[in-house]
Design a protein around this motif. Sequence first.
Motif, mmCIF file in Angstrom:
data_model
loop_
_atom_site.group_PDB
_atom_site.id
_atom_site.type_symbol
_atom_site.label_atom_id
_atom_site.label_comp_id
_atom_site.label_asym_id
_atom_site.label_seq_id
_atom_site.Cartn_x
_atom_site.Cartn_y
_atom_site.Cartn_z
ATOM 1 N N ASN A 1 0.809 -1.221 0.000
ATOM 2 C CA ASN A 1 0.000 0.000 0.000
ATOM 3 C C ASN A 1 0.837 1.263 0.000
ATOM 4 O O ASN A 1 0.480 2.247 -0.646
ATOM 5 C CB ASN A 1 -0.948 0.016 1.196
ATOM 6 C CG ASN A 1 -2.230 -0.700 0.851
ATOM 7 O OD1 ASN A 1 -3.091 -0.130 0.217
ATOM 8 N ND2 ASN A 1 -2.315 -1.963 1.208
ATOM 9 N N SER A 2 1.947 1.228 0.749
ATOM 10 C CA SER A 2 2.767 2.439 0.767
ATOM 11 C C SER A 2 3.471 2.611 -0.578
ATOM 12 O O SER A 2 3.675 3.726 -1.046
ATOM 13 C CB SER A 2 3.762 2.421 1.925
ATOM 14 O OG SER A 2 4.580 1.281 1.856
ATOM 15 N N ALA B 1 1.004 4.048 -3.138
ATOM 16 C CA ALA B 1 0.675 5.461 -2.908
ATOM 17 C C ALA B 1 1.540 6.405 -3.738
ATOM 18 O O ALA B 1 1.174 7.559 -3.962
ATOM 19 C CB ALA B 1 0.821 5.784 -1.428
ATOM 20 N N ARG B 2 2.683 5.901 -4.227
ATOM 21 C CA ARG B 2 3.548 6.749 -5.055
ATOM 22 C C ARG B 2 2.823 7.332 -6.259
ATOM 23 O O ARG B 2 3.153 8.401 -6.726
ATOM 24 C CB ARG B 2 4.728 5.918 -5.579
ATOM 25 C CG ARG B 2 5.762 5.590 -4.532
ATOM 26 C CD ARG B 2 6.934 4.921 -5.214
ATOM 27 N NE ARG B 2 7.937 4.480 -4.260
ATOM 28 C CZ ARG B 2 9.096 3.958 -4.616
ATOM 29 N NH1 ARG B 2 9.375 3.811 -5.907
ATOM 30 N NH2 ARG B 2 9.973 3.570 -3.710
ATOM 31 N N TYR C 1 -0.456 8.007 -6.463
ATOM 32 C CA TYR C 1 -1.739 8.654 -6.162
ATOM 33 C C TYR C 1 -1.738 10.115 -6.594
ATOM 34 O O TYR C 1 -0.712 10.788 -6.529
ATOM 35 C CB TYR C 1 -2.053 8.582 -4.664
ATOM 36 C CG TYR C 1 -2.433 7.194 -4.205
ATOM 37 C CD1 TYR C 1 -2.658 6.168 -5.107
ATOM 38 C CD2 TYR C 1 -2.570 6.924 -2.850
ATOM 39 C CE1 TYR C 1 -2.992 4.907 -4.681
ATOM 40 C CE2 TYR C 1 -2.913 5.661 -2.410
ATOM 41 C CZ TYR C 1 -3.112 4.654 -3.328
ATOM 42 O OH TYR C 1 -3.444 3.411 -2.912
ATOM 43 N N THR C 2 -2.918 10.577 -6.974
ATOM 44 C CA THR C 2 -3.017 11.971 -7.395
ATOM 45 C C THR C 2 -4.093 12.740 -6.623
ATOM 46 O O THR C 2 -4.104 13.962 -6.649
ATOM 47 C CB THR C 2 -3.339 12.069 -8.908
ATOM 48 O OG1 THR C 2 -4.449 11.203 -9.179
ATOM 49 C CG2 THR C 2 -2.139 11.643 -9.755
ATOM 50 N N THR C 3 -4.988 12.028 -5.945
ATOM 51 C CA THR C 3 -6.051 12.743 -5.233
ATOM 52 C C THR C 3 -6.015 12.432 -3.733
ATOM 53 O O THR C 3 -5.539 11.375 -3.315
ATOM 54 C CB THR C 3 -7.459 12.354 -5.753
ATOM 55 O OG1 THR C 3 -7.712 11.005 -5.329
ATOM 56 C CG2 THR C 3 -7.552 12.459 -7.258
ATOM 57 N N ILE C 4 -6.544 13.376 -2.954
ATOM 58 C CA ILE C 4 -6.581 13.209 -1.499
ATOM 59 C C ILE C 4 -7.456 12.023 -1.103
ATOM 60 O O ILE C 4 -7.160 11.303 -0.152
ATOM 61 C CB ILE C 4 -7.064 14.521 -0.829
ATOM 62 C CG1 ILE C 4 -5.898 15.522 -0.834
ATOM 63 C CG2 ILE C 4 -7.552 14.273 0.595
ATOM 64 C CD1 ILE C 4 -6.028 16.671 0.112
ATOM 65 N N TYR D 1 -5.486 8.861 -1.082
ATOM 66 C CA TYR D 1 -4.648 8.774 0.112
ATOM 67 C C TYR D 1 -5.465 8.404 1.338
ATOM 68 O O TYR D 1 -5.080 7.570 2.145
ATOM 69 C CB TYR D 1 -3.940 10.112 0.362
ATOM 70 C CG TYR D 1 -2.702 10.300 -0.468
ATOM 71 C CD1 TYR D 1 -1.551 9.561 -0.204
ATOM 72 C CD2 TYR D 1 -2.674 11.227 -1.501
ATOM 73 C CE1 TYR D 1 -0.406 9.735 -0.963
ATOM 74 C CE2 TYR D 1 -1.531 11.415 -2.264
ATOM 75 C CZ TYR D 1 -0.401 10.662 -1.992
ATOM 76 O OH TYR D 1 0.733 10.834 -2.739
ATOM 77 N N LYS D 2 -6.603 9.067 1.482
ATOM 78 C CA LYS D 2 -7.433 8.859 2.673
ATOM 79 C C LYS D 2 -7.844 7.404 2.820
ATOM 80 O O LYS D 2 -7.747 6.813 3.889
ATOM 81 C CB LYS D 2 -8.710 9.733 2.592
ATOM 82 C CG LYS D 2 -8.549 11.078 3.267
ATOM 83 C CD LYS D 2 -9.926 11.662 3.596
ATOM 84 C CE LYS D 2 -9.849 13.151 3.907
ATOM 85 N NZ LYS D 2 -8.874 13.503 4.954
ATOM 86 N N ASN E 1 -6.450 4.784 1.484
ATOM 87 C CA ASN E 1 -5.264 3.978 1.738
ATOM 88 C C ASN E 1 -4.829 4.099 3.197
ATOM 89 O O ASN E 1 -4.443 3.115 3.832
ATOM 90 C CB ASN E 1 -4.148 4.455 0.806
ATOM 91 C CG ASN E 1 -3.065 3.403 0.668
ATOM 92 O OD1 ASN E 1 -2.790 2.690 1.623
ATOM 93 N ND2 ASN E 1 -2.465 3.325 -0.495
ATOM 94 N N PHE E 2 -4.906 5.294 3.745
ATOM 95 C CA PHE E 2 -4.465 5.510 5.117
ATOM 96 C C PHE E 2 -5.330 4.780 6.132
ATOM 97 O O PHE E 2 -4.855 4.338 7.177
ATOM 98 C CB PHE E 2 -4.408 7.006 5.444
ATOM 99 C CG PHE E 2 -2.999 7.484 5.512
ATOM 100 C CD1 PHE E 2 -2.178 7.088 6.556
ATOM 101 C CD2 PHE E 2 -2.476 8.278 4.512
ATOM 102 C CE1 PHE E 2 -0.869 7.505 6.615
ATOM 103 C CE2 PHE E 2 -1.166 8.686 4.550
ATOM 104 C CZ PHE E 2 -0.355 8.310 5.609
#
Lengths: 289, 289
Positions: A87-88, A91-92, A94-97, A100-101, A103-104
């Motif tokens: 997952n980390s 995330a490389r 990713y383009t939108t918040i 990220y959210k 995934n976090f």
Amino acid sequence: MNIVYKIFGGKAHKGLDEIRKILHAVAEKQEFSKKVDLSLCSPMVLPLATDVNNALSSFEQVYKKQIEFISCAAHELKTPVAVLKSNSFNARSYTTIDQYKENFALIEEYSERLNILVKSLLFISRANKGTLRAEFKVVDISTLVHETFIGFEPYVSDMNISMSFDIQPDLFVMCEPGQVSQIFINFVQNSFSYGKPDGYVKVSLKEKDDKIVFSVEDDGIGIARKNLEHIWEPFWQADASRNNDGSSGLGLAIVKLFADMNKAELDVESALGEGSTFSISFNSYKGKA
Amino acid sequence: MNIVYKIFGGKAHKGLDEIRKILHAVAEKQEFSKKVDLSLCSPMVLPLATDVNNALSSFEQVYKKQIEFISCAAHELKTPVAVLKSNSFNARSYTTIDQYKENFALIEEYSERLNILVKSLLFISRANKGTLRAEFKVVDISTLVHETFIGFEPYVSDMNISMSFDIQPDLFVMCEPGQVSQIFINFVQNSFSYGKPDGYVKVSLKEKDDKIVFSVEDDGIGIARKNLEHIWEPFWQADASRNNDGSSGLGLAIVKLFADMNKAELDVESALGEGSTFSISFNSYKGKA
């Protein structure tokens, strides 16, 4: 190495040489799987040779259990670590918040899983090393149950499982309240984790003869009879349905450890598909509170 | 329990009863810290009693080492897991993509640390269980060194450490190439990790008598003489300067394990502040390649 043999001497002492050879292999080369060849021993030496073999078997068993423990721990760690790593890495790109959210949330969940597992490993290793700190005192265990479950949020709440309490007041035991509270929570969480939709979890605390018995009854999936004796073993899972539930596999092993430290007895009654009752009995404290 | 005592009988056999009592405690209650009280033994029984005590000490030592191993593993896991947990929690309040990006770089780093540690634990537990798969074959080890370090990126590259190779061609050994390659990488990574700015790392492969010797020399921080014997132990760190370097603490323990499997001998020469030379010697393969 031949001193004993020579001194004892004669046919009656045949086998002592063999015993000493094996003991030397154990002491010098840690060859714990060796055993005394009983066919080399005279009837007089046989009982001693058997004792040596039993001691060696016992050690071998403990040794293998520890190896298995490390192996299981490493396997339990593997999945959450792999999830975190992939997952980390993902995330490389990713383009939108929102990406990220989402995934976090997953990373937080798996980090927490790892955290529970690592805390459990630390607990167990401290207990094995004898460095687990514990302060035993006379405790109003009726109040302890209340305090433990004030604001308690069970893991599985979307199954509409009801929870009821039947707590006899003013019961006292000599114990380590933090550990005992942990046992209570573990029993209740288990009942919720393996419960049925619209089922129940009944928590009770009663004095029976000279014992104080805390028990948690549920109408959940239950445990097959043949598996009951294993449930306190580290990383033991009754079946596939008890896997991947986010538990560390060490919960009941730690319960057992705490129960031993608090001189309390564990018991479980269960039938597959009909639910389980976990209980722990303490000696009632009869001195002044 | 008294059979042997009665049969052997008499003062000359005094102590056999005590020996059997201790063996029973070990077999039945896993009391590995018990020892035979030698003052209870006749001179004739004393050598046997001493052998039993030495075997029990050996048990106890191995048992404690395993407990220590689990404890060290749990402690090594603690920090990265705590970092992951707090960072994923903090992310709840993020509002910009840059915040996420920065956080994710850290999560990726710590996930990778955990990943290395868990992989190492799995390796070691497989080796202990005897389930580590290995396929031994005749290998052109000169070529293996080249292949191992094609495109090799050492951990620490901002210290301007130079790396040179002196590889004798056409050397053959019987080995497991994956494991041996791992040993080579570990030696070189260690030299870079504990190197000095503007220092050097010299990799060589030479035939000496009937041995093939791979060695890695550096002019880094070195290891104190008193610590040299411990470096192959799991989770052993020479000093604070070797801590928190992102290594799992299991690198050299795995090297030792692989060296044993490949019947190769490890050696290290080092002086504090003057650098280290790690080497591994294989038996030269003299058959047909």
